[in-house]
Scaffold this motif. Structure first.
Motif, PDB file in Angstrom:
ATOM      1  N   ILE A   1       2.380  -0.714   1.461  1.00  0.00           N
ATOM      2  CA  ILE A   1       2.003  -1.062   2.707  1.00  0.00           C
ATOM      3  C   ILE A   1       2.176  -1.032   3.643  1.00  0.00           C
ATOM      4  N   ILE A   2       1.007  -0.633   4.801  1.00  0.00           N
ATOM      5  CA  ILE A   2       0.940   0.329   5.951  1.00  0.00           C
ATOM      6  C   ILE A   2       1.608  -0.615   7.117  1.00  0.00           C
ATOM      7  N   GLU A   3       1.043  -1.678   6.790  1.00  0.00           N
ATOM      8  CA  GLU A   3       1.354  -2.415   7.532  1.00  0.00           C
ATOM      9  C   GLU A   3       2.963  -3.214   8.197  1.00  0.00           C
TER      10      GLU A   3
ATOM     11  N   LEU B   1       2.042 -19.610  -4.149  1.00  0.00           N
ATOM     12  CA  LEU B   1       2.571 -18.958  -3.301  1.00  0.00           C
ATOM     13  C   LEU B   1       1.965 -17.303  -3.410  1.00  0.00           C
ATOM     14  N   PRO B   2       1.983 -17.040  -2.109  1.00  0.00           N
ATOM     15  CA  PRO B   2       1.103 -15.795  -2.281  1.00  0.00           C
ATOM     16  C   PRO B   2       2.055 -14.043  -2.994  1.00  0.00           C
ATOM     17  N   ARG B   3       1.243 -13.764  -3.611  1.00  0.00           N
ATOM     18  CA  ARG B   3       1.572 -12.142  -4.023  1.00  0.00           C
ATOM     19  C   ARG B   3       2.309 -11.506  -3.274  1.00  0.00           C
ATOM     20  N   SER B   4       3.180 -10.581  -3.333  1.00  0.00           N
ATOM     21  CA  SER B   4       4.041  -9.541  -2.315  1.00  0.00           C
ATOM     22  C   SER B   4       4.601 -10.304  -1.225  1.00  0.00           C
TER      23      SER B   4
ATOM     24  N   THR C   1       5.151 -14.571   4.209  1.00  0.00           N
ATOM     25  CA  THR C   1       4.263 -14.652   3.615  1.00  0.00           C
ATOM     26  C   THR C   1       3.133 -13.249   3.590  1.00  0.00           C
ATOM     27  N   SER C   2       3.900 -12.447   4.598  1.00  0.00           N
ATOM     28  CA  SER C   2       2.976 -11.390   4.994  1.00  0.00           C
ATOM     29  C   SER C   2       3.057 -10.449   3.957  1.00  0.00           C
ATOM     30  N   ALA C   3       1.816  -9.018   3.309  1.00  0.00           N
ATOM     31  CA  ALA C   3       2.701  -8.516   2.054  1.00  0.00           C
ATOM     32  C   ALA C   3       3.772  -7.710   2.271  1.00  0.00           C
TER      33      ALA C   3
ATOM     34  N   SER D   1       5.314 -11.789   9.096  1.00  0.00           N
ATOM     35  CA  SER D   1       5.940 -13.429   8.661  1.00  0.00           C
ATOM     36  C   SER D   1       6.765 -13.133   6.977  1.00  0.00           C
TER      37      SER D   1
ATOM     38  N   LEU E   1       8.733 -14.570   0.493  1.00  0.00           N
ATOM     39  CA  LEU E   1       9.358 -16.102   0.962  1.00  0.00           C
ATOM     40  C   LEU E   1       9.451 -15.789  -0.834  1.00  0.00           C
TER      41      LEU E   1
ATOM     42  N   ALA F   1      -4.252 -18.920  -0.846  1.00  0.00           N
ATOM     43  CA  ALA F   1      -2.690 -18.096  -1.947  1.00  0.00           C
ATOM     44  C   ALA F   1      -2.447 -16.813  -1.323  1.00  0.00           C
ATOM     45  N   ARG F   2      -3.435 -16.276  -0.101  1.00  0.00           N
ATOM     46  CA  ARG F   2      -2.786 -14.838   0.384  1.00  0.00           C
ATOM     47  C   ARG F   2      -3.592 -14.966   1.766  1.00  0.00           C
ATOM     48  N   GLU F   3      -2.424 -14.308   3.023  1.00  0.00           N
ATOM     49  CA  GLU F   3      -2.732 -14.273   4.236  1.00  0.00           C
ATOM     50  C   GLU F   3      -3.087 -13.650   4.833  1.00  0.00           C
TER      51      GLU F   3
ATOM     52  N   GLN G   1      -5.466  -9.761   3.202  1.00  0.00           N
ATOM     53  CA  GLN G   1      -5.841  -8.714   2.842  1.00  0.00           C
ATOM     54  C   GLN G   1      -6.031  -7.966   1.732  1.00  0.00           C
TER      55      GLN G   1
ATOM     56  N   SER H   1       2.440 -23.842  -0.010  1.00  0.00           N
ATOM     57  CA  SER H   1       1.533 -23.657  -1.159  1.00  0.00           C
ATOM     58  C   SER H   1       0.187 -24.466  -1.435  1.00  0.00           C
TER      59      SER H   1
ATOM     60  N   GLY I   1       4.836  -8.446  -7.262  1.00  0.00           N
ATOM     61  CA  GLY I   1       3.979  -7.445  -6.495  1.00  0.00           C
ATOM     62  C   GLY I   1       4.749  -7.267  -4.876  1.00  0.00           C
TER      63      GLY I   1
ATOM     64  N   ALA J   1      -4.542  -3.717   6.053  1.00  0.00           N
ATOM     65  CA  ALA J   1      -4.642  -2.959   5.761  1.00  0.00           C
ATOM     66  C   ALA J   1      -4.567  -3.129   3.767  1.00  0.00           C
ATOM     67  N   PRO J   2      -5.317  -3.148   2.574  1.00  0.00           N
ATOM     68  CA  PRO J   2      -5.525  -3.330   1.884  1.00  0.00           C
ATOM     69  C   PRO J   2      -4.008  -3.524   1.201  1.00  0.00           C
ATOM     70  N   VAL J   3      -3.259  -3.831   0.149  1.00  0.00           N
ATOM     71  CA  VAL J   3      -2.083  -3.799  -0.578  1.00  0.00           C
ATOM     72  C   VAL J   3      -2.325  -3.381  -2.079  1.00  0.00           C
TER      73      VAL J   3
ATOM     74  N   GLU K   1      -0.709  -2.002  -5.903  1.00  0.00           N
ATOM     75  CA  GLU K   1       0.631  -2.291  -6.051  1.00  0.00           C
ATOM     76  C   GLU K   1      -0.132  -1.267  -7.884  1.00  0.00           C
TER      77      GLU K   1
END
Lengths: 320, 426
Positions: free
Chosen positions: B364-366, B275-278, B372-374, B370, B281, A27-29, A32, A23, B359, A60-62, A64
């Motif tokens: 999601i194409i990939e 924490l990350p969206r989508s 924390t990845s979408a 991990s 985790l 906040a984003r890995e 993307q 945390s 989210g 690739a974009p995510v 929603e």
């Protein structure tokens, strides 16, 4: 067994620990692009995103599908990687949303990608109907205009509205209020009839001409347009309200009614003669350009695909 | 005397009849439920099995290695991006029809190939750079309409202008099929790809991996917490108002609509912890919160089912409460706890509502790599495909449903099996 239990417990504590340590990270890995917004633009945006990812070195974009209103709310909530970079909208940004954005230091950059028609369709097993906006209004509105007064909708059959129409029960499937299609339908058909035909002022028509009837003649169905098509194919006296792209993909089963003398097609929506159409947009967060890689490239790529003869047109978008 | 006997016999007969009727009602209701289940599964199966196959087109291709290799002779992604792979595919495809010269005809012919065919070709050479400069034969995906027509799922009875394939295009497909240039082959992309906008290259793998990652977090988070909670409630908590209050609330928690846990996740995990969206985790934590009460209820029941004499004996021999719980009772209660956990996991596997808020209902194409990845999850994938306009997604979502149901059957039978195997009768 005891060892296993101890092992499980230690894994658990490691987990809790790692959650808290993560945390403190970004906040984003993976850099993307995060996209939210309209379910109408969603199918087009996904096509763009997939091609963008396969034809460039960006991730690739995510995407929603949150609806136009929900998307703009998330978009305008703030700057930073926990907030989305792009939002799709099937209507222009409202002034209130713009204010929220500006208050949070966000500059939304608007891109107009094209148009979408809203169709009033039924099964192609029966004859195509030719309706006026007023006919549609009389069929679906909770209140109708009669002798200078707004009264509860008395019509049960199409022939009650207009004797040239068939004598079948009115049965219309409409999208839910959360949907941009519904907003656009209310604005383009119902408000337009009240404004132009009955010459009401803005306040009156907003109050009287926004609700769909609730006596069983209109059924709200979820955002699943495929379900509407399924139901139209089952019952030929039923009508459905949905976007042109779905009509285009299902022409072997459903047909769009002629509205005010013009049927929905690529050409009539593009030249504006089919009146029930709306612009589609996406908004880019200017502050994120350069922070998240590929945003500007994505926007440019989207615009380069929003042209005639592109895969987006094949999916039912009517380019600008 | 005899009269009385007859009377009794009559009543006995009546009672036996009543019992018979009850039995028949029971059998009827079970068979009704089974028939419904069978109808559902058969109808899904019938519309889904065809997605196991996919139309491919055989192309002969030769790519110049200078275009894609760097100075050291390795495959250069940068260079490969500049190559017009779609052009290579369509040129090769068009050679099957030497008589076609008009631009418009060429255009409708090109539309028969998948728009991802060029990408497939690039991927092939990325994996097999040795095949560059050679004449190779490769099977690439046809378009979804092509695929549906080959499978007989294309409605040809309607007017040509209302169809997505023209008569000319249908003739071309028939020709290709006759010449064995195009064939229905096993649909590998369904099993090795993540989501795509083109039905012919959309796959379930991304969602399966996403679900696995999510459930891993769920079990790591929910199981220890729930077991600790139930051990505490059964062994250490003093019976009283507070314990009753906690118990009522746990039961309440088990009945809360799952979307509420999504809202909680949105405000706590995303909003507060950032924490990350989508991410799986966050999805796992939300589903974990949802599963905890289920596991607590099951664990408490199975801890209580262990005869108190075992605990008493341990305590009498000088074991501490903790030793009695961890060394003696918990191992005996494990099968029941495990069953409860697996059922809770199966429930979590089929859940979409909490994922919507955080989210994970996204395109999601990939394939996620991990925690924390979408990522997305299997039921979400089914929902998104069933909402797509392209007809070919219909059969794919049916196949994905069969997949999901398969997973659920495996998990639930595992629960039954474990219970049978390790359950102790007292």
């Amino acid at each position: 067994m005891i060892k296993t239990i101890k092992l499980v417990f230690s894994i658990f504590s490691i987990c809790i620990f790692s959650i808290f340590s993560i945390s403190s990270l970004n906040a984003r890995e993976g850099n993307q692009i995060s996209i939210v917004g309209s379910s109408t633009v969603f199918p087009f945006a996904t096509i763009v995103a997939e091609r963008f990812a396969k034809n460039t070195n960006f991730k690739a974009p995510v995407i929603e599908s949150t609806g136009s209103g929900g998307g703009l709310k998330l978009f305008c909530a703030g700057i930073g990687l926990e907030h989305p970079d792009v939002t799709n909208a099937s209507r222009a940004i409202k002034s209130s949303e713009k204010e929220t954005c500006e208050k949070n230091g966000i500059t939304p950059v608007e891109y107009l990608i094209g148009y979408d028609g809203i169709t009033f369709s039924n099964s192609n097993a029966v004859k195509q109907l030719s309706l006026t906006k007023e006919d549609i209004f009389n069929a679906v509105s909770a209140k109708v205009y009669k002798n200078g007064d707004m009264i509860d909708n008395p019509y049960n059959k199409w022939s009650d509205i207009n004797s040239s129409l068939p004598a079948v029960e009115i049965d219309v499937l409409a999208p839910p209020p959360s949907s941009g299609t519904r907003d656009a339908f209310v604005e383009l058909v119902m408000h337009s009839v009240c404004k132009k035909k009955y010459e009401m002022d803005k306040k009156t028509y907003k109050a009287n001409c926004s609700a769909l009837r609730e006596d069983g003649a209109v059924t709200e169905v979820g955002e699943n347009d495929n379900l509407i098509i399924e139901k139209l194919a089952d019952n030929s006296s039923r009508f459905g309200i949905f976007g042109y792209s779905f009509l285009d993909q299902n022409r072997d089963r459903v047909q769009g009614s002629i509205v005010d003398g013009v049927g929905p097609s690529m050409d009539t929506i593009a030249d504006g003669s089919y009146k029930v159409s709306r612009p589609l947009f996406f908004y880019v967060k200017k502050e994120h350009i350069g922070v998240v890689p590929g945003i500007q490239e994505y926007a440019d790529y989207f615009m380069s695909l929003a042209v005639e003869g592109s895969p987006l047109e094949a999916a039912g978008l009517i380019p600008n | 005397m005899i009269d009385k006997n007859i009377d009794q016999l009559k009543r006995l007969k009546l009672r036996k009849n009543a019992e018979m009727r009850l039995k028949v009602y029971g059998i009827l209701s079970i068979s009704l439920a089974l028939i419904m289940l069978a109808t559902l599964m058969i109808s899904i199966g019938l519309s889904g099995y065809s997605a196991l196959q996919q139309a491919y087109v055989k192309l002969e291709i030769n790519v110049d290695s200078k275009k894609v290799l760097d100075e050291k002779g390795g495959f250069s992604n940068q260079k490969a991006l500049l190559v017009n792979w779609d052009g290579i595919v369509s040129n090769s495809f068009i050679t099957n029809f030497p008589e076609i010269t008009k631009r418009s005809e060429k255009r409708s012919l090109r539309a028969l190939m998948s728009s991802n065919a060029g990408y497939e070709l690039r991927q092939y050479f990325q994996k097999n750079p040795d095949d560059l400069d050679e004449n190779i034969t490769i099977w690439l995906s046809a378009s979804d309409d092509f695929d549906q027509y080959m499978k007989g799922r294309f409605n040809t009875s309607v007017d040509e202008k209302d169809r997505r394939l023209s008569n000319q295009q249908l003739k071309w497909i028939d020709f290709l099929a006759m010449e064995k240039i195009s064939k229905l082959k096993f649909n590998t992309s369904f099993f090795v790809n993540a989501d795509s906008r083109e039905p012919e290259s959309a796959g379930i793998l991304g969602a399966v991996v996403g679900s696995t990652l999510t459930l891993t977090i769920t079990i790591l988070f929910a199981l220890p917490l729930a077991v600790m909670a139930s051990v505490y409630l059964e062994y250490f908590a003093k019976p009283g108002r507070l314990t009753d209050f906690i118990e009522v609330n746990i039961n309440n928690l088990a009945a809360i609509p799952s979307i509420v846990f999504g809202l909680l996740g949105l405000s706590v995990f995303l909003g507060f912890f950032g924490l990350p969206r989508s991410a799986p985790l966050v999805g796992g934590l939300c589903l974990g919160l949802m599963t905890i009460p289920t596991i607590i209820i099951a664990s408490r029941a199975s801890i209580r089912a262990v005869p108190p004499s075992i605990k008493d004996a341990a305590l009498a021999l000088g074991a501490s409460r903790m030793q009695a719980a961890l060394h003696h009772v918990l191992p005996l209660a494990a099968p029941g706890i495990l069953t409860g956990t697996i059922i809770g996991m199966a429930q979590a596997l089929g859940e979409t509502a909490p994922l919507l808020m955080i989210g994970m209902v996204a395109f999601i194409i990939e394939t996620p790599d991990s925690f924390t990845s979408a990522a997305t999850a299997m039921p979400v994938q089914i929902f998104m495909w069933s909402d797509s306009a392209e007809r070919a997604f219909y059969e794919r979502s049916s196949l994905a449903i069969l997949f999901l149901v398969g997973f659920l059957i495996i998990m639930n039978s595992l629960a039954v099996f474990l219970r049978r195997k390790f359950e102790k009768k007292w």
